[in-house]
Scaffold this motif. Structure first.
Motif, PDB file in Angstrom:
ATOM      1  N   ASN B 249       0.812  -1.214   0.000  1.00  0.00           N
ATOM      2  CA  ASN B 249       0.000   0.000   0.000  1.00  0.00           C
ATOM      3  C   ASN B 249       0.851   1.271   0.000  1.00  0.00           C
ATOM      4  N   LEU B 250       2.151   1.125  -0.245  1.00  0.00           N
ATOM      5  CA  LEU B 250       3.016   2.308  -0.337  1.00  0.00           C
ATOM      6  C   LEU B 250       2.586   3.173  -1.510  1.00  0.00           C
ATOM      7  N   CYS B 251       2.932   4.464  -1.462  1.00  0.00           N
ATOM      8  CA  CYS B 251       2.650   5.338  -2.600  1.00  0.00           C
ATOM      9  C   CYS B 251       3.475   4.868  -3.790  1.00  0.00           C
ATOM     10  N   GLY B 252       2.890   4.992  -4.964  1.00  0.00           N
ATOM     11  CA  GLY B 252       3.594   4.561  -6.170  1.00  0.00           C
ATOM     12  C   GLY B 252       3.314   3.114  -6.537  1.00  0.00           C
ATOM     13  N   ASN B 346       8.836   9.119   3.149  1.00  0.00           N
ATOM     14  CA  ASN B 346       7.512   9.645   2.780  1.00  0.00           C
ATOM     15  C   ASN B 346       6.543   8.548   2.333  1.00  0.00           C
ATOM     16  N   ARG B 347       6.934   7.330   2.592  1.00  0.00           N
ATOM     17  CA  ARG B 347       6.110   6.169   2.226  1.00  0.00           C
ATOM     18  C   ARG B 347       5.955   6.002   0.720  1.00  0.00           C
ATOM     19  N   TRP B 348       6.954   6.416  -0.027  1.00  0.00           N
ATOM     20  CA  TRP B 348       6.979   6.137  -1.468  1.00  0.00           C
ATOM     21  C   TRP B 348       7.801   4.880  -1.688  1.00  0.00           C
TER      22      TRP B 348
END
Lengths: 279, 461
Positions: B249-252, B346-348
């Motif tokens: 569920n990370l960004c990207g 940043n959770r990317w």
């Protein structure tokens, strides 16, 4: 005509209310559900919470803040204009039961949704305390309606221009510390507020429901853009929610995912406003 | 010698040069010219017992339509196909012919005939010159509701309309076409072609209503209350399956559906001027799963530096499209499995951890499972990740609760009578929602079969 705007009102600067002709949605809508709309042929699909619906007249009510390119575009439409695409009601309806004493919390634009929920909870006999908060006094939408509806209303502003200076979660904390009891806390608004509320109620083990506002594309369970971790499990806000147990939501993840297209959103606004920027 | 060579070799389908492909979403396969189509048709042996027909799920008279091509009767050739298949211009492009009709081609001394290429040629020719609407039976006065406007729904709708029934198709999205619209990219299936084929179905008298989610906006019971005598559910397999590994569920990180929806339906490749829907493709792109070739090719067109598909055994897709993807620069890493995704502060997403796989001991049936190779973990740095493993029927529509329709909870599919495709009294279902994710042609076949039994049902009720 379907999707026609039949009423428009500016509730506060940049905050608009629209009544839209949508008889099928009005007939099926339930508290807590949302619609997805597109303003134009090349528009993006955005979710908006249903604030009110009138099955008899076949209209639904939406409230939005003009923040992104799409909401700015929507805000430019007037009575008589038609919203390009409108689909709903989507999401699971919220639970409206007799809890006893409940606290409904709304922040910013979501005060409208909090008002709707307070109304429904009140209708079936709950004792409702409402806490609403906004940046400044002029953005305290639905304040008067709530005042006439709920058993007790607390108002906060970030700048102290009206009510208590601070956040609704601070008020809730104070109430709980002074011995107030609630069987349910319902919070809707910015993620930071819902997170703070959930943190306040956790030690008291009060059932806390939050209504999430994830990014979505289709809104029908197809894409998973809106996924969020709830109690360690991945859920889709559009079909498993939008309401979840606030004590189980991974708010940090949610907030990060909401920021995913920050740069693109700025670019879209620039392009829409025609600054001539070519980047 | 020269002449014999011509007979042996398949006429190659003209394609956009590789260097031009990545700058555009335009279709890669350009289609045969008339001259090329005639030359390819001339190679057909016109078998008396054609296996190509048997291998076609719709039993299209392949030698028959090819014979018409040879005679220059392209419109008649298209009509011959259209009798059995309402979407020849789609199937000519997306059918995995090498596993179907072409596999049955008995041209043993040379290359098999490019049946899909010829189908596409005549279908495009007919669309250009204007499709003639076949005779429609007199109105039966009965109405049928179709849930979903993908291949299953449209083929059921077309068949039922031809038999004189009033047909209304309900589509949840803002554009009809189902997987043809949201799933298959422009460079394989131009949306213009999809629109033309849908237009043909509309001209048969079928009404298509978009932005209606059956199960939410209207229930199946509402449809019966409104006077529909039968309902066909062809809502497809639109629910993505996730990997169940940390970090997804990370960004990207996109599901295949989200990635393709943004590009195909929302035209995110035109952001910000031609579309308001963004997509994030930067640096290296990891595609996790065997269904990822379309996403991989789209990612390259969106400016990815490198795109690699990590998968276990075999890529899903047509041979030609897999070849084209590799030509375009898509890298492949078979026998690998993702373990976890790692992000930055940043959770990317930043890194994908994978493990190599090897065949394990064969089980009783002789099948071998792929098992992780101990200590073979490796990292792939990626700024965009697409999860492309599998998708299953979407139960959001709550259709399973209607009129005693039964659902296989494990596969999430609707249970039907295998002969009639009836799921409950008056409710029929077919396509991916019954079979699980399969092919466009199988969905068209299911739609046709359901139409036959719906017709029989309606004539009795």
């Amino acid at each position: 005509m379907e999707n026609e705007i039949v009423y428009k009102e500016e509730l506060a600067p940049e905050i608009k209310l629209m009544k839209v002709r949508a008889p099928l949605i009005a007939r099926k809508a339930k508290s807590g559900q949302f619609v997805i709309l597109r303003v134009s042929e090349d528009g993006e699909r955005i979710p908006l919470t249903l604030i009110d619906w009138d099955p008899k007249n076949g209209t639904i009510t939406l409230v939005f803040r003009e923040v992104g390119a799409t909401t700015k575009e929507l805000g430019k439409l007037n009575v008589g204009d038609v919203i390009h695409d409108l689909v709903g009601p989507l999401g699971k309806p919220g639970e409206i039961t007799l809890y006893g004493r409940v606290c409904v919390i709304g922040g910013g634009i979501a005060i409208a949704a909090a008002y709707e929920r307070a109304k429904k909870l009140k209708e079936i006999g709950n004792n409702v305390v409402a806490i609403i908060g906004a940046r400044t006094a002029e953005q305290l939408i639905f304040r008067d309606e709530l005042k006439g509806l709920v058993d007790k209303l607390y108002v906060t502003t970030d700048d102290g221009s009206e009510g208590i200076k601070g956040y609704p979660s601070d008020v809730l904390k104070g109430l709980l510390e002074s011995g107030e009891k609630f069987n349910l806390v319902y919070a809707v608004g910015p993620e930071a507020l819902m997170k703070a509320v959930s943190e306040v109620t956790k030690p008291y083990k009060i059932k806390t429901i939050v209504s999430l506002n994830s990014l979505m594309v289709d809104g029908t369970g197809m894409c998973g853009c809106c996924r969020v971790t709830v109690g360690g499990k991945t859920m889709f806000t559009c079909v498993d929610g939008p309401e979840f147990d606030g004590h189980l939501v991974d708010f940090e993840e949610l907030m990060a995912r909401l920021r995913m297209y920050e740069e693109e959103e700025k670019l879209a606004i620039k392009v829409m406003e025609g600054c001539g920027c070519r980047s | 010698m020269q002449k014999l060579d011509v007979r042996l070799k398949q006429i190659p389908m003209p394609e956009l040069p590789v260097e031009k492909r990545l700058q555009t979403f335009d279709e890669v396969a350009l289609g045969y010219s008339e001259e090329q189509a005639l030359a390819e048709a001339a190679r057909c042996l016109q078998c008396t017992h054609p296996l190509c027909v048997e291998m076609c799920p719709l039993r299209i008279d392949v030698p028959g339509f090819i014979k018409l091509v040879r005679q220059g009767n392209y419109v008649e050739a298209a009509q011959k196909i259209r009798q059995e298949n309402c979407m020849p211009a789609v199937c000519g492009r997306v059918c995995p012919q090498e596993r179907l009709c072409v596999l049955g081609c008995k041209n043993v001394i040379g290359d098999p005939i490019n049946i899909g290429g010829l189908e596409r040629f005549v279908a495009d020719y007919e669309l250009e010159t204007g499709v003639t609407i076949p005779d429609i039976a007199p109105s039966t006065g009965r109405s049928v509701a179709i849930v979903g406007s993908g291949p299953a729904g449209l083929s059921a709708a077309a068949e039922l309309a031809k038999r004189g029934h009033h047909v209304v198709v309900f589509e949840a999205l803002h554009e009809p076409g189902g997987v043809l619209t949201y799933g298959i990219p422009e460079f394989r299936l131009p949306k213009k072609v999809v629109k033309q084929e849908i237009d043909y179905v509309r001209r048969l008298g079928v009404e298509i209503k978009t932005n209606i989610v059956i199960g939410r906006t209207l229930t199946i019971d509402d449809l019966f209350d409104e006077g529909f005598k039968a309902v066909f559910i062809g809502s497809g397999a639109g629910l993505p399956k996730l990997l169940g590994i940390p970090g997804e569920n990370l960004c990207g990180v996109y599901t295949l559906n989200e990635f393709l929806l943004r590009v195909n339906l929302m035209r995110a490749h035109l952001f910000p001027r031609g579309s308001k829907t963004p997509i994030r493709v930067r640096g290296r792109v990891a595609i996790l799963g065997a269904r990822g070739m379309d996403a991989a090719r789209a990612a390259l067109r969106l400016g990815a530096e490198e795109v690699c598909i990590f998968y276990q055994r075999k890529l899903v897709g047509r041979v030609d499209d897999i070849r084209r993807g590799i030509e375009e620069g898509v890298k492949l890493q078979p026998s690998t499995k993702p373990v976890k995704l790692l992000g930055d502060e940043n959770r990317w997403v930043k890194l994908v951890e994978l493990v190599k796989l090897k065949p394990g001991q064969p089980d009783k049936t002789g099948k071998t499972k792929l098992i992780p190779v101990l200590g073979s973990e490796f990292l792939y740095s990626a700024e965009t990740v697409v999860i492309a493993t599998d998708h299953v029927p979407n139960t959001v529509a709550a259709i399973k609760t209607a009129r005693n329709v039964k659902v296989d909870e494990k596969r999430r599919t609707i249970i039907v009578d295998p002969e009639t495709l009836m799921a409950a009294d008056g409710v029929f279902a077919g396509g991916d929602v019954v079979s699980g994710a399969a092919s466009v042609i199988e969905a068209i076949k299911a739609g046709k079969r359901a139409a036959q039994s719906i017709h029989a049902y309606l004539m009795k009720h």
